[in-house]
Scaffold this motif. Sequence first.
Motif, PDB file in Angstrom:
ATOM      1  N   VAL A   1      -4.200  -2.411  -7.777  1.00 57.38           N
ATOM      2  CA  VAL A   1      -5.385  -1.557  -7.678  1.00 57.38           C
ATOM      3  C   VAL A   1      -4.919  -0.131  -7.446  1.00 57.38           C
ATOM      4  O   VAL A   1      -4.038   0.117  -6.633  1.00 57.38           O
ATOM      5  CB  VAL A   1      -6.286  -1.972  -6.491  1.00 57.38           C
ATOM      6  CG1 VAL A   1      -7.513  -1.069  -6.409  1.00 57.38           C
ATOM      7  CG2 VAL A   1      -6.704  -3.420  -6.583  1.00 57.38           C
ATOM      8  N   THR A   2      -5.521   0.797  -8.167  1.00 52.29           N
ATOM      9  CA  THR A   2      -5.370   2.216  -7.878  1.00 52.29           C
ATOM     10  C   THR A   2      -6.714   2.673  -7.340  1.00 52.29           C
ATOM     11  O   THR A   2      -7.760   2.390  -7.935  1.00 52.29           O
ATOM     12  CB  THR A   2      -4.996   3.007  -9.136  1.00 52.29           C
ATOM     13  OG1 THR A   2      -3.731   2.534  -9.615  1.00 52.29           O
ATOM     14  CG2 THR A   2      -4.893   4.496  -8.845  1.00 52.29           C
TER      15      THR A   2
ATOM     16  N   THR B   1      -2.432   3.176  -3.955  1.00 52.58           N
ATOM     17  CA  THR B   1      -2.126   2.069  -4.863  1.00 52.58           C
ATOM     18  C   THR B   1      -1.739   0.891  -3.982  1.00 52.58           C
ATOM     19  O   THR B   1      -1.157   1.064  -2.902  1.00 52.58           O
ATOM     20  CB  THR B   1      -0.986   2.406  -5.848  1.00 52.58           C
ATOM     21  OG1 THR B   1       0.204   2.691  -5.125  1.00 52.58           O
ATOM     22  CG2 THR B   1      -1.368   3.568  -6.752  1.00 52.58           C
ATOM     23  N   MET B   2      -2.092  -0.300  -4.431  1.00 55.20           N
ATOM     24  CA  MET B   2      -1.850  -1.496  -3.628  1.00 55.20           C
ATOM     25  C   MET B   2      -1.975  -2.734  -4.490  1.00 55.20           C
ATOM     26  O   MET B   2      -2.345  -2.668  -5.658  1.00 55.20           O
ATOM     27  CB  MET B   2      -2.863  -1.564  -2.486  1.00 55.20           C
ATOM     28  CG  MET B   2      -4.296  -1.825  -2.982  1.00 55.20           C
ATOM     29  SD  MET B   2      -5.546  -1.722  -1.717  1.00 55.20           S
ATOM     30  CE  MET B   2      -5.867   0.025  -1.688  1.00 55.20           C
ATOM     31  N   ARG B   3      -1.696  -3.845  -3.865  1.00 61.58           N
ATOM     32  CA  ARG B   3      -1.981  -5.161  -4.440  1.00 61.58           C
ATOM     33  C   ARG B   3      -3.033  -5.795  -3.544  1.00 61.58           C
ATOM     34  O   ARG B   3      -2.884  -5.791  -2.328  1.00 61.58           O
ATOM     35  CB  ARG B   3      -0.723  -6.005  -4.496  1.00 61.58           C
ATOM     36  CG  ARG B   3       0.350  -5.434  -5.419  1.00 61.58           C
ATOM     37  CD  ARG B   3       1.656  -6.201  -5.348  1.00 61.58           C
ATOM     38  NE  ARG B   3       1.509  -7.588  -5.760  1.00 61.58           N
ATOM     39  CZ  ARG B   3       1.538  -8.028  -7.022  1.00 61.58           C
ATOM     40  NH1 ARG B   3       1.707  -7.176  -8.013  1.00 61.58           N
ATOM     41  NH2 ARG B   3       1.407  -9.313  -7.300  1.00 61.58           N
TER      42      ARG B   3
ATOM     43  N   PRO C   1     -12.227   2.700  -8.086  1.00 63.33           N
ATOM     44  CA  PRO C   1     -11.059   1.827  -8.278  1.00 63.33           C
ATOM     45  C   PRO C   1     -10.697   1.642  -9.747  1.00 63.33           C
ATOM     46  O   PRO C   1     -11.547   1.647 -10.628  1.00 63.33           O
ATOM     47  CB  PRO C   1     -11.507   0.500  -7.670  1.00 63.33           C
ATOM     48  CG  PRO C   1     -12.993   0.522  -7.737  1.00 63.33           C
ATOM     49  CD  PRO C   1     -13.407   1.970  -7.659  1.00 63.33           C
ATOM     50  N   VAL C   2      -9.409   1.507  -9.973  1.00 69.65           N
ATOM     51  CA  VAL C   2      -8.864   1.131 -11.273  1.00 69.65           C
ATOM     52  C   VAL C   2      -8.152  -0.192 -11.035  1.00 69.65           C
ATOM     53  O   VAL C   2      -7.207  -0.255 -10.250  1.00 69.65           O
ATOM     54  CB  VAL C   2      -7.880   2.187 -11.816  1.00 69.65           C
ATOM     55  CG1 VAL C   2      -7.278   1.730 -13.134  1.00 69.65           C
ATOM     56  CG2 VAL C   2      -8.562   3.533 -11.954  1.00 69.65           C
TER      57      VAL C   2
ATOM     58  N   LEU D   1       0.831  -1.202   0.000  1.00 73.02           N
ATOM     59  CA  LEU D   1       0.000   0.000   0.000  1.00 73.02           C
ATOM     60  C   LEU D   1       0.866   1.253   0.000  1.00 73.02           C
ATOM     61  O   LEU D   1       1.771   1.402   0.818  1.00 73.02           O
ATOM     62  CB  LEU D   1      -0.903   0.012   1.237  1.00 73.02           C
ATOM     63  CG  LEU D   1      -1.736   1.274   1.446  1.00 73.02           C
ATOM     64  CD1 LEU D   1      -2.771   1.441   0.336  1.00 73.02           C
ATOM     65  CD2 LEU D   1      -2.396   1.246   2.815  1.00 73.02           C
ATOM     66  N   LYS D   2       0.582   2.130  -0.944  1.00 74.44           N
ATOM     67  CA  LYS D   2       1.144   3.476  -0.962  1.00 74.44           C
ATOM     68  C   LYS D   2      -0.044   4.418  -0.884  1.00 74.44           C
ATOM     69  O   LYS D   2      -0.912   4.400  -1.764  1.00 74.44           O
ATOM     70  CB  LYS D   2       1.957   3.717  -2.230  1.00 74.44           C
ATOM     71  CG  LYS D   2       3.206   2.865  -2.283  1.00 74.44           C
ATOM     72  CD  LYS D   2       3.969   3.098  -3.559  1.00 74.44           C
ATOM     73  CE  LYS D   2       5.146   2.120  -3.591  1.00 74.44           C
ATOM     74  NZ  LYS D   2       5.662   1.950  -4.930  1.00 74.44           N
ATOM     75  N   LEU D   3      -0.104   5.191   0.182  1.00 76.73           N
ATOM     76  CA  LEU D   3      -1.265   6.032   0.466  1.00 76.73           C
ATOM     77  C   LEU D   3      -0.832   7.476   0.589  1.00 76.73           C
ATOM     78  O   LEU D   3       0.092   7.794   1.341  1.00 76.73           O
ATOM     79  CB  LEU D   3      -1.920   5.565   1.773  1.00 76.73           C
ATOM     80  CG  LEU D   3      -3.092   6.389   2.290  1.00 76.73           C
ATOM     81  CD1 LEU D   3      -4.260   6.373   1.301  1.00 76.73           C
ATOM     82  CD2 LEU D   3      -3.517   5.858   3.659  1.00 76.73           C
TER      83      LEU D   3
END
Length: 136
Positions: free
Chosen positions: A97-98, A82-84, A122-123, A61-63
């Motif tokens: 996921v964005t 952004t994350m997995r 979500p993207v 996670l990048k927040l």
Amino acid sequence: MNRTEWIEQYAEAWRGRDHEGVVELFAVDAVYHSSPTGVPYRGHAQIAAYWKRATHTQTDLKLFLGVPISDARRTMVEWWATMRDPDWTPDAATPEVTLPGCLVLTFDANGLCEELWEYYKPVFGKTVDAPAGWGA
């Protein structure tokens, strides 16, 4: 606690997948709307259960948070994450996921959140960086 501190603690709870710690930011009878059309979560037990379920498979996670906008009792703040998350994406082979979104928060006199609304888009399948100037 002021609202900027609240938002920072919320972000830290998300980054740490801390479903127990996040409920400390909410009034005992708080209402958490994870979707504008879904049934809300009410009270600490339901909020903690939702958070545990929603965040337990999130990794990398990048927040990023925008600058909060406040009035008397409400605050709005954008987020870009952004994350997995293979449990959330339609194709587990590409779990990226964005998640750009916004929180609309109502606070009580003690600085605890009484009501939270999440709005997000979500993207799936890729990470997208926030555009220049985002969150200002």
